[in-house]
Design a protein around this motif. Structure first.
Motif, PDB file in Angstrom:
ATOM      1  N   THR A  56      50.005 -13.138  -6.898  1.00  0.00           N
ATOM      2  CA  THR A  56      48.635 -13.390  -7.201  1.00  0.00           C
ATOM      3  C   THR A  56      48.089 -14.772  -6.372  1.00  0.00           C
ATOM      4  N   LEU A  57      49.188 -15.576  -6.453  1.00  0.00           N
ATOM      5  CA  LEU A  57      48.527 -16.398  -6.133  1.00  0.00           C
ATOM      6  C   LEU A  57      48.378 -16.604  -4.341  1.00  0.00           C
ATOM      7  N   THR A  58      49.934 -15.320  -3.810  1.00  0.00           N
ATOM      8  CA  THR A  58      49.990 -15.070  -2.462  1.00  0.00           C
ATOM      9  C   THR A  58      48.703 -14.880  -2.014  1.00  0.00           C
ATOM     10  N   ALA A  59      48.309 -13.399  -2.797  1.00  0.00           N
ATOM     11  CA  ALA A  59      47.305 -12.585  -2.124  1.00  0.00           C
ATOM     12  C   ALA A  59      45.999 -13.850  -2.279  1.00  0.00           C
ATOM     13  N   VAL A  60      45.998 -14.645  -2.929  1.00  0.00           N
ATOM     14  CA  VAL A  60      45.162 -15.516  -2.610  1.00  0.00           C
ATOM     15  C   VAL A  60      44.879 -16.174  -1.783  1.00  0.00           C
ATOM     16  N   PHE A  61      46.715 -16.890  -1.051  1.00  0.00           N
ATOM     17  CA  PHE A  61      45.697 -17.896  -0.432  1.00  0.00           C
ATOM     18  C   PHE A  61      46.607 -17.143   1.280  1.00  0.00           C
ATOM     19  N   LEU A  62      46.822 -16.105   0.872  1.00  0.00           N
ATOM     20  CA  LEU A  62      47.051 -14.975   2.238  1.00  0.00           C
ATOM     21  C   LEU A  62      45.064 -14.468   2.606  1.00  0.00           C
ATOM     22  N   ALA A  63      44.613 -14.344   1.368  1.00  0.00           N
ATOM     23  CA  ALA A  63      43.024 -14.128   1.714  1.00  0.00           C
ATOM     24  C   ALA A  63      42.251 -15.747   2.720  1.00  0.00           C
ATOM     25  N   VAL A  64      42.673 -16.385   2.224  1.00  0.00           N
ATOM     26  CA  VAL A  64      42.320 -18.364   2.588  1.00  0.00           C
ATOM     27  C   VAL A  64      42.380 -17.891   3.742  1.00  0.00           C
ATOM     28  N   GLY A  65      43.891 -17.976   4.079  1.00  0.00           N
ATOM     29  CA  GLY A  65      43.619 -17.960   5.713  1.00  0.00           C
ATOM     30  C   GLY A  65      43.379 -16.952   7.008  1.00  0.00           C
ATOM     31  N   PHE A  66      43.831 -15.998   6.473  1.00  0.00           N
ATOM     32  CA  PHE A  66      42.757 -14.710   6.563  1.00  0.00           C
ATOM     33  C   PHE A  66      41.146 -14.974   6.737  1.00  0.00           C
ATOM     34  N   ILE A  67      40.603 -15.811   5.918  1.00  0.00           N
ATOM     35  CA  ILE A  67      39.388 -16.102   6.161  1.00  0.00           C
ATOM     36  C   ILE A  67      38.995 -17.165   7.107  1.00  0.00           C
ATOM     37  N   ILE A  68      39.716 -18.162   7.145  1.00  0.00           N
ATOM     38  CA  ILE A  68      39.968 -19.897   8.152  1.00  0.00           C
ATOM     39  C   ILE A  68      39.816 -19.158   9.396  1.00  0.00           C
ATOM     40  N   GLY A  69      40.551 -17.433   9.575  1.00  0.00           N
ATOM     41  CA  GLY A  69      41.172 -17.515  11.070  1.00  0.00           C
ATOM     42  C   GLY A  69      39.647 -16.821  11.984  1.00  0.00           C
ATOM     43  N   LEU A  70      39.772 -16.029  10.526  1.00  0.00           N
ATOM     44  CA  LEU A  70      38.554 -15.029  11.018  1.00  0.00           C
ATOM     45  C   LEU A  70      37.465 -16.075  11.362  1.00  0.00           C
ATOM     46  N   LEU A  71      36.897 -16.806  10.405  1.00  0.00           N
ATOM     47  CA  LEU A  71      35.710 -17.647  11.010  1.00  0.00           C
ATOM     48  C   LEU A  71      36.134 -18.722  12.587  1.00  0.00           C
ATOM     49  N   SER A  72      37.251 -18.921  12.851  1.00  0.00           N
ATOM     50  CA  SER A  72      37.679 -19.485  13.983  1.00  0.00           C
ATOM     51  C   SER A  72      37.387 -18.868  15.103  1.00  0.00           C
ATOM     52  N   MET A  73      38.154 -17.200  15.056  1.00  0.00           N
ATOM     53  CA  MET A  73      37.585 -16.733  16.119  1.00  0.00           C
ATOM     54  C   MET A  73      36.489 -16.310  16.460  1.00  0.00           C
ATOM     55  N   LEU A  74      35.990 -15.878  14.907  1.00  0.00           N
ATOM     56  CA  LEU A  74      34.400 -15.434  15.349  1.00  0.00           C
ATOM     57  C   LEU A  74      33.496 -16.582  16.226  1.00  0.00           C
ATOM     58  N   GLY A  75      33.854 -17.862  15.927  1.00  0.00           N
ATOM     59  CA  GLY A  75      33.018 -18.993  16.765  1.00  0.00           C
ATOM     60  C   GLY A  75      33.785 -19.627  17.864  1.00  0.00           C
ATOM     61  N   ALA A  76      34.513 -18.921  18.729  1.00  0.00           N
ATOM     62  CA  ALA A  76      34.848 -18.982  19.590  1.00  0.00           C
ATOM     63  C   ALA A  76      34.591 -17.814  20.864  1.00  0.00           C
ATOM     64  N   GLN A  77      34.284 -17.023  19.997  1.00  0.00           N
ATOM     65  CA  GLN A  77      34.124 -15.848  20.144  1.00  0.00           C
ATOM     66  C   GLN A  77      32.834 -15.889  20.909  1.00  0.00           C
ATOM     67  N   TRP A  78      31.655 -16.332  19.146  1.00  0.00           N
ATOM     68  CA  TRP A  78      30.127 -16.865  19.805  1.00  0.00           C
ATOM     69  C   TRP A  78      30.096 -17.417  20.960  1.00  0.00           C
ATOM     70  N   MET A  79      30.806 -18.949  21.265  1.00  0.00           N
ATOM     71  CA  MET A  79      30.829 -20.089  22.320  1.00  0.00           C
ATOM     72  C   MET A  79      31.135 -18.855  23.676  1.00  0.00           C
ATOM     73  N   LEU A  80      32.248 -17.464  23.640  1.00  0.00           N
ATOM     74  CA  LEU A  80      32.370 -17.551  24.738  1.00  0.00           C
ATOM     75  C   LEU A  80      31.016 -16.270  25.916  1.00  0.00           C
ATOM     76  N   ARG A  81      30.426 -15.690  24.481  1.00  0.00           N
ATOM     77  CA  ARG A  81      29.801 -15.008  25.209  1.00  0.00           C
ATOM     78  C   ARG A  81      27.996 -15.695  25.046  1.00  0.00           C
ATOM     79  N   ARG A  82      28.299 -16.593  24.707  1.00  0.00           N
ATOM     80  CA  ARG A  82      27.021 -17.478  25.231  1.00  0.00           C
ATOM     81  C   ARG A  82      27.088 -17.787  27.079  1.00  0.00           C
ATOM     82  N   ASP A  83      28.286 -18.539  27.168  1.00  0.00           N
ATOM     83  CA  ASP A  83      29.194 -18.575  28.271  1.00  0.00           C
ATOM     84  C   ASP A  83      29.133 -17.813  29.668  1.00  0.00           C
ATOM     85  N   VAL A  84      28.852 -16.002  28.923  1.00  0.00           N
ATOM     86  CA  VAL A  84      29.226 -14.530  29.442  1.00  0.00           C
ATOM     87  C   VAL A  84      27.632 -14.813  29.999  1.00  0.00           C
ATOM     88  N   ARG A  85      26.804 -15.268  28.441  1.00  0.00           N
ATOM     89  CA  ARG A  85      24.926 -14.714  28.940  1.00  0.00           C
ATOM     90  C   ARG A  85      24.644 -15.521  29.443  1.00  0.00           C
TER      91      ARG A  85
END
Length: 98
Positions: A56-85
């Motif tokens: 359970t502890l491993t799953a929680v930390f894996l999920a938290v890491g996945f969410i942090i990585g997803l949020l950072s990727m989405l932020g970069a993706q948003w900035m790239l889309r803005r630049d393309v526009r």
């Protein structure tokens, strides 16, 4: 329809092979890890202590890491889309003025 059937190119099948298959393998490894590690450990949080299984502890930390990585990727993706526009607007403006 799955994402790899949308186009008739081989790129989508390659994407499926390099993205989905490793995720399936990692999921199966995680299930095996959880099944084999049923030990309960004491985890000291800042304000409390909790008894949690290792899986359970491993799953929680894996999920938290996945969410942090997803949020950072989405932020970069948003900035790239803005630049393309912005660049598309510049291109349209330069074509219309020429």
């Amino acid at each position: 329809m799955p994402f790899f059937y949308m186009r008739k190119t081989g790129k989508n099948m390659i994407r499926f092979i390099f993205v989905s298959l490793p995720l399936i393998v990692l999921f199966l490894i995680a299930v095996a890890f959880g099944a084999l590690n049923k030990q309960v450990i004491a985890v000291d949080f800042i304000v409390a202590q909790q008894q949690i299984s290792v899986a359970t502890l491993t799953a929680v930390f894996l999920a938290v890491g996945f969410i942090i990585g997803l949020l950072s990727m989405l932020g970069a993706q948003w900035m790239l889309r803005r630049d393309v526009r912005k660049l598309k607007k510049q291109l349209v403006n330069s074509k219309s003025s020429a």
